[in-house]
Write a protein that holds these residues in place. Structure first.
Motif, PDB file in Angstrom:
ATOM      1  N   GLU A   1       0.822  -1.224   0.000  1.00 10.95           N
ATOM      2  CA  GLU A   1       0.000   0.000   0.000  1.00 10.95           C
ATOM      3  C   GLU A   1       0.849   1.265   0.000  1.00 10.95           C
ATOM      4  N   ASN A   2       2.125   1.136   0.331  1.00 10.62           N
ATOM      5  CA  ASN A   2       3.015   2.301   0.388  1.00 10.62           C
ATOM      6  C   ASN A   2       4.024   2.202  -0.755  1.00 10.62           C
ATOM      7  N   SER A   3       3.831   3.041  -1.753  1.00  5.40           N
ATOM      8  CA  SER A   3       4.548   2.867  -3.024  1.00  5.40           C
ATOM      9  C   SER A   3       6.057   3.058  -2.903  1.00  5.40           C
ATOM     10  N   TRP A   4       6.510   3.620  -1.772  1.00  2.37           N
ATOM     11  CA  TRP A   4       7.957   3.873  -1.626  1.00  2.37           C
ATOM     12  C   TRP A   4       8.691   2.670  -1.049  1.00  2.37           C
ATOM     13  N   THR A   5       8.006   1.626  -0.591  1.00  4.49           N
ATOM     14  CA  THR A   5       8.694   0.527   0.111  1.00  4.49           C
ATOM     15  C   THR A   5       9.385  -0.418  -0.883  1.00  4.49           C
ATOM     16  N   HIS A   6      10.338  -1.205  -0.362  1.00  2.00           N
ATOM     17  CA  HIS A   6      11.006  -2.160  -1.250  1.00  2.00           C
ATOM     18  C   HIS A   6      10.032  -3.221  -1.750  1.00  2.00           C
ATOM     19  N   PHE A   7       8.972  -3.513  -0.965  1.00  2.00           N
ATOM     20  CA  PHE A   7       7.958  -4.471  -1.434  1.00  2.00           C
ATOM     21  C   PHE A   7       7.330  -3.932  -2.722  1.00  2.00           C
ATOM     22  N   ALA A   8       6.870  -2.692  -2.657  1.00  2.00           N
ATOM     23  CA  ALA A   8       6.122  -2.122  -3.786  1.00  2.00           C
ATOM     24  C   ALA A   8       7.018  -1.924  -5.006  1.00  2.00           C
ATOM     25  N   ILE A   9       8.227  -1.368  -4.817  1.00  2.00           N
ATOM     26  CA  ILE A   9       9.041  -1.083  -6.008  1.00  2.00           C
ATOM     27  C   ILE A   9       9.566  -2.375  -6.634  1.00  2.00           C
ATOM     28  N   THR A  10       9.765  -3.401  -5.822  1.00  2.00           N
ATOM     29  CA  THR A  10      10.254  -4.672  -6.374  1.00  2.00           C
ATOM     30  C   THR A  10       9.164  -5.349  -7.214  1.00  2.00           C
ATOM     31  N   VAL A  11       7.961  -5.399  -6.678  1.00  2.00           N
ATOM     32  CA  VAL A  11       6.863  -6.037  -7.423  1.00  2.00           C
ATOM     33  C   VAL A  11       6.572  -5.277  -8.717  1.00  2.00           C
ATOM     34  N   HIS A  12       6.657  -3.954  -8.632  1.00  2.00           N
ATOM     35  CA  HIS A  12       6.423  -3.132  -9.822  1.00  2.00           C
ATOM     36  C   HIS A  12       7.391  -3.530 -10.939  1.00  2.00           C
ATOM     37  N   ILE A  13       8.675  -3.666 -10.585  1.00  2.00           N
ATOM     38  CA  ILE A  13       9.676  -4.017 -11.609  1.00  2.00           C
ATOM     39  C   ILE A  13       9.489  -5.457 -12.074  1.00  2.00           C
ATOM     40  N   LEU A  14       9.170  -6.371 -11.149  1.00  2.00           N
ATOM     41  CA  LEU A  14       8.936  -7.768 -11.558  1.00  2.00           C
ATOM     42  C   LEU A  14       7.856  -7.846 -12.645  1.00  2.00           C
ATOM     43  N   LEU A  15       6.761  -7.111 -12.423  1.00  2.00           N
ATOM     44  CA  LEU A  15       5.654  -7.167 -13.398  1.00  2.00           C
ATOM     45  C   LEU A  15       6.053  -6.491 -14.704  1.00  2.00           C
ATOM     46  N   GLU A  16       6.853  -5.440 -14.592  1.00  2.00           N
ATOM     47  CA  GLU A  16       7.331  -4.749 -15.797  1.00  2.00           C
ATOM     48  C   GLU A  16       8.220  -5.681 -16.629  1.00  2.00           C
ATOM     49  N   ILE A  17       9.116  -6.399 -15.966  1.00  2.00           N
ATOM     50  CA  ILE A  17      10.031  -7.296 -16.686  1.00  2.00           C
ATOM     51  C   ILE A  17       9.261  -8.474 -17.292  1.00  2.00           C
ATOM     52  N   ALA A  18       8.324  -9.004 -16.520  1.00  2.00           N
ATOM     53  CA  ALA A  18       7.567 -10.170 -17.007  1.00  2.00           C
ATOM     54  C   ALA A  18       6.804  -9.797 -18.281  1.00  2.00           C
TER      55      ALA A  18
ATOM     56  N   ASP B   1       4.661  -9.160 -21.330  1.00  2.00           N
ATOM     57  CA  ASP B   1       3.457  -9.676 -21.982  1.00  2.00           C
ATOM     58  C   ASP B   1       3.134 -11.079 -21.472  1.00  2.00           C
ATOM     59  N   LEU B   2       2.108 -11.171 -20.643  1.00  2.00           N
ATOM     60  CA  LEU B   2       1.821 -12.422 -19.941  1.00  2.00           C
ATOM     61  C   LEU B   2       0.643 -13.187 -20.530  1.00  2.00           C
ATOM     62  N   LYS B   3      -0.011 -12.619 -21.499  1.00  2.00           N
ATOM     63  CA  LYS B   3      -1.264 -13.198 -22.013  1.00  2.00           C
ATOM     64  C   LYS B   3      -1.092 -14.669 -22.392  1.00  2.00           C
TER      65      LYS B   3
END
Ligand code: SAM
Length: 250
Positions: free
Chosen positions: A22-39, A41-43
């Motif tokens: 819920e807090n966009s500045w945390t390592h949880f949030a920024i890590t997941v953001h990049i994971l999804l970006e790298i992954a 096209d998932l269709k």
């Protein structure tokens, strides 16, 4: 057989994670953001989320069109995951050990992804072998871990963070980086409850290559430079807390 330690702290971990996401500045949030970006096209891709916990990443992957299997050793974490994913048809969960993945078929996934789980798994080599087996040729293997260089063990009881007289971040201490193995920081946090397996960055990367993967990219998520007021944010703008490894099976 590894004890499913997260059975004891499933609610505590899920609460911490909710706060983190819920807090966009945390390592949880920024890590997941990049994971999804790298992954990317998932269709319609078959995706395994290894050590999926309460399933937030598995749900995001499914919402991006992937057909997802979340795998975890802890039945308590999986119970939370299932309760939170009831509406999603392209997502199922399996109780299995990442070190063997006996319940998953050979060459059955296009992508194996894992967020912050490998520090909880005793045998990295067996885990790499199990991932090799379940991946299709050409399949991707992306994982995040606590950054082995900057989240090295034994920093407590001395505070890991050094601050100046005004409370601004000065440095983070790294002690005994070379000592691989299980450690417990003590305290009432997650790592005080379950401990962690520390490995050098070379162990992670050389093990990956030795098991036949090819390295594509590394990512070290940080906050963008800025005039941050709290030591936590100042710290994360200067030193990455996590490392993301993007690789594939040739
Ligand atoms: C720090 S939590 C991360 C959970 C999730 N990936 C997330 O992003 O919140 C680590 C997870 O790995 C799981 N785990 C630990 N050892 C495992 C193993 N050998 N096989 C499968 N899962 C394991 C734990 O039960 C826990 O849910």
């Amino acid at each position: 057989m590894q004890t499913p330690k997260y059975d004891q702290i499933s609610a505590q971990y899920a609460d911490l994670l909710r706060w983190g996401l819920e807090n966009s500045w945390t390592h949880f949030a920024i890590t997941v953001h990049i994971l999804l970006e790298i992954a990317a096209d998932l269709k319609d891709l078959r995706v395994c989320d290894l050590g999926c916990g309460e399933g937030h990443l598995a749900r995001s992957l499914a919402q991006h069109g992937a057909i997802v299997t979340g795998v975890d050793l802890s039945t308590k974490m999986l119970a939370l995951a299932k309760a939170r994913s009831a509406e999603i048809s392209n997502l199922d969960y399996v109780n299995d050990d990442a070190q063997s993945l006996k319940k998953l078929g050979k060459a059955s996934f296009d992508l194996v992804i894992s967020n912050l789980a490998f520090m909880d798994i005793p045998d990295l080599n067996q885990t790499y072998q199990a991932v090799q087996r379940i991946l299709k040729p050409g399949g991707r293997f992306i994982f995040s871990i606590l950054h082995p260089c900057f989240e090295a063990p034994f920093q407590i009881p001395e505070s890991q963070v050094e601050t100046d007289t005004e409370g601004n971040f000065v440095a983070c201490r790294v002690i005994r980086y070379t000592e691989e193995g299980y450690w417990n920081s003590g305290g009432d946090g997650i790592r005080g409850a379950v401990g962690a397996y520390h490995r050098k960055i070379s162990t992670y990367i050389n093990g990956l290559l030795d098991n036949g993967f090819r390295l594509q990219q590394l990512h070290e998520p940080t906050l963008p430079p800025g005039n941050y007021k709290t030591p936590d944010k100042q710290w994360l703008s200067k030193v990455p807390k996590t490392l993301i490894v993007d690789s594939y099976k040739p």
